[in-house]
Design an enzyme around this catalytic site. Structure first.
Site, PDB file in Angstrom:
ATOM      1  N   SER A 196      34.848 -32.327   0.740  1.00 37.85           N
ATOM      2  CA  SER A 196      34.844 -32.122  -0.714  1.00 37.85           C
ATOM      3  C   SER A 196      35.332 -33.379  -1.419  1.00 37.85           C
ATOM      4  O   SER A 196      36.329 -33.977  -0.997  1.00 37.85           O
ATOM      5  CB  SER A 196      35.808 -30.985  -1.103  1.00 37.85           C
ATOM      6  OG  SER A 196      35.447 -29.781  -0.482  1.00 37.85           O
ATOM      7  N   ARG A 237      33.936 -19.213   4.673  1.00 35.85           N
ATOM      8  CA  ARG A 237      35.168 -19.675   4.019  1.00 35.85           C
ATOM      9  C   ARG A 237      36.059 -18.465   3.775  1.00 35.85           C
ATOM     10  O   ARG A 237      36.036 -17.854   2.712  1.00 35.85           O
ATOM     11  CB  ARG A 237      34.844 -20.395   2.710  1.00 35.85           C
ATOM     12  CG  ARG A 237      36.057 -20.932   1.960  1.00 35.85           C
ATOM     13  CD  ARG A 237      35.617 -21.707   0.735  1.00 35.85           C
ATOM     14  NE  ARG A 237      36.731 -22.171  -0.060  1.00 35.85           N
ATOM     15  CZ  ARG A 237      37.344 -21.441  -0.997  1.00 35.85           C
ATOM     16  NH1 ARG A 237      36.957 -20.209  -1.238  1.00 35.85           N
ATOM     17  NH2 ARG A 237      38.352 -21.955  -1.675  1.00 35.85           N
ATOM     18  N   LYS A 250      37.647 -20.657  -7.022  1.00 35.92           N
ATOM     19  CA  LYS A 250      38.634 -21.434  -6.253  1.00 35.92           C
ATOM     20  C   LYS A 250      39.889 -21.568  -7.095  1.00 35.92           C
ATOM     21  O   LYS A 250      39.855 -22.192  -8.150  1.00 35.92           O
ATOM     22  CB  LYS A 250      38.030 -22.803  -5.922  1.00 35.92           C
ATOM     23  CG  LYS A 250      38.793 -23.591  -4.875  1.00 35.92           C
ATOM     24  CD  LYS A 250      38.019 -24.880  -4.551  1.00 35.92           C
ATOM     25  CE  LYS A 250      38.576 -25.664  -3.392  1.00 35.92           C
ATOM     26  NZ  LYS A 250      39.920 -26.176  -3.581  1.00 35.92           N
TER      27      LYS A 250
HETATM   28  C1  TPS Z   1      30.198 -27.771   0.375  1.00 35.22           C
HETATM   29  N1  TPS Z   1      34.923 -25.926  -3.443  1.00 35.22           N
HETATM   30  C2  TPS Z   1      34.763 -26.598  -4.605  1.00 35.22           C
HETATM   31  S1  TPS Z   1      34.431 -25.592  -5.905  1.00 35.22           S
HETATM   32  C3  TPS Z   1      34.445 -24.206  -4.946  1.00 35.22           C
HETATM   33  C4  TPS Z   1      34.747 -24.554  -3.620  1.00 35.22           C
HETATM   34  C5  TPS Z   1      34.875 -23.594  -2.502  1.00 35.22           C
HETATM   35  C6  TPS Z   1      34.218 -22.829  -5.517  1.00 35.22           C
HETATM   36  C7  TPS Z   1      32.779 -22.522  -5.871  1.00 35.22           C
HETATM   37  O1  TPS Z   1      32.621 -21.164  -6.259  1.00 35.22           O
HETATM   38  N2  TPS Z   1      31.909 -28.217  -1.294  1.00 35.22           N
HETATM   39  C8  TPS Z   1      31.534 -27.502  -0.221  1.00 35.22           C
HETATM   40  N3  TPS Z   1      32.308 -26.540   0.313  1.00 35.22           N
HETATM   41  C9  TPS Z   1      33.516 -26.254  -0.271  1.00 35.22           C
HETATM   42  N4  TPS Z   1      34.266 -25.274   0.276  1.00 35.22           N
HETATM   43  C10 TPS Z   1      33.928 -26.950  -1.430  1.00 35.22           C
HETATM   44  C11 TPS Z   1      33.101 -27.958  -1.887  1.00 35.22           C
HETATM   45  C12 TPS Z   1      35.228 -26.622  -2.170  1.00 35.22           C
HETATM   46  P1  TPS Z   1      31.530 -20.667  -7.333  1.00 35.22           P
HETATM   47  O2  TPS Z   1      30.176 -21.005  -6.793  1.00 35.22           O
HETATM   48  O3  TPS Z   1      31.714 -19.175  -7.395  1.00 35.22           O
HETATM   49  O4  TPS Z   1      31.830 -21.350  -8.633  1.00 35.22           O
END
Ligand code: TPS
Length: 207
Positions: free
Chosen positions: A113, A42, A142
């Site tokens: 998502s 990502r 995010k």
């Molecule tokens: C499998 N997304 C939702 S919260 C987030 C992201 C990138 C940040 C988490 O960061 N589900 C999947 N892939 C995605 N890209 C998303 C959802 C979107 P942290 O773990 O540091 O809180």
């Protein structure tokens, strides 16, 4: 098929160079050797790479996933799916529609998502291989993240979709990962818990 997907979602690491203080290649190598079960490239947001630099980093990360035999998923970049021979693609609600993507990539893993019941009701859930549900807890990673859903929503999503592969995301840490699995998620997905960890192997093990 769905069982294999569910197993791959167990410890699903996501990152791009913008999430890493050190070398992303070394970070993924450590995380993969410690037992993550899937990886999402990502490269997005402030400080992320584009063009050839993105492609070059993607090639290196892709080859690590091949070596450790874990699915390599690309976040919202159709061209990279082909260029890197990715195993799949993850998209958000604002990205290209899942129906179109399913036509383009009949045999790839497609993840979507979802952040609330409205999105779930209006998404073609039957076309996706899994959903990423969250943010379960507050996240700083995010910039445009939606409202925190809490464990309750994971429980209700599981009740609504007994067989759907669900990976929970958002603020997941070594301290709360077990509670998320107990709520009914097939796995946990995380960025900072591993990308920012002092000891990556320990973090992956504890997740
Ligand atoms: C499998 N997304 C939702 S919260 C987030 C992201 C990138 C940040 C988490 O960061 N589900 C999947 N892939 C995605 N890209 C998303 C959802 C979107 P942290 O773990 O540091 O809180």
């Amino acid at each position: 098929m769905s069982l294999a997907i569910k197993q791959s979602l167990r410890k699903y690491f996501i990152m791009g160079s913008q999430n890493c203080d050190g070398d992303p290649v070394q970070i993924l190598e450590s995380a993969a050797s410690a037992g993550i079960t899937a990886f999402q490239f990502r490269e997005k947001g402030v400080g992320s790479l584009t063009g050839d630099e993105k492609l070059e980093l993607g090639k290196q990360l892709r080859s690590i996933c091949r070596h450790y035999k874990i699915p390599f998923i690309v976040n919202d970049d159709i061209e990279l799916v082909d260029a890197l021979d990715a195993d799949g693609l993850h998209v958000g609600q604002e990205d290209q529609s899942v129906e179109e993507l399913r036509k383009l990539f009949p045999n790839k893993i497609i993840g979507l998502s979802v952040s609330n019941n409205f999105e779930v009701t209006n998404s073609p859930i039957s076309w996706v291989d899994y959903v990423g549900a969250g943010p379960v807890f507050a996240t700083k990673t995010k910039e445009d993240s939606k409202a925190v859903v809490g464990l309750e929503w994971i429980i209700s999503l599981r009740e609504q979709f007994p067989n759907l592969p669900i990976v929970a995301i958002g603020g997941i840490s070594t301290k709360n990962a077990a509670s998320v699995l107990n709520a009914g998620a097939d796995g946990v997905s995380f960025i900072s818990a591993v990308a920012k960890a002092n000891d990556i192997k320990k973090a992956v093990n504890n997740l």
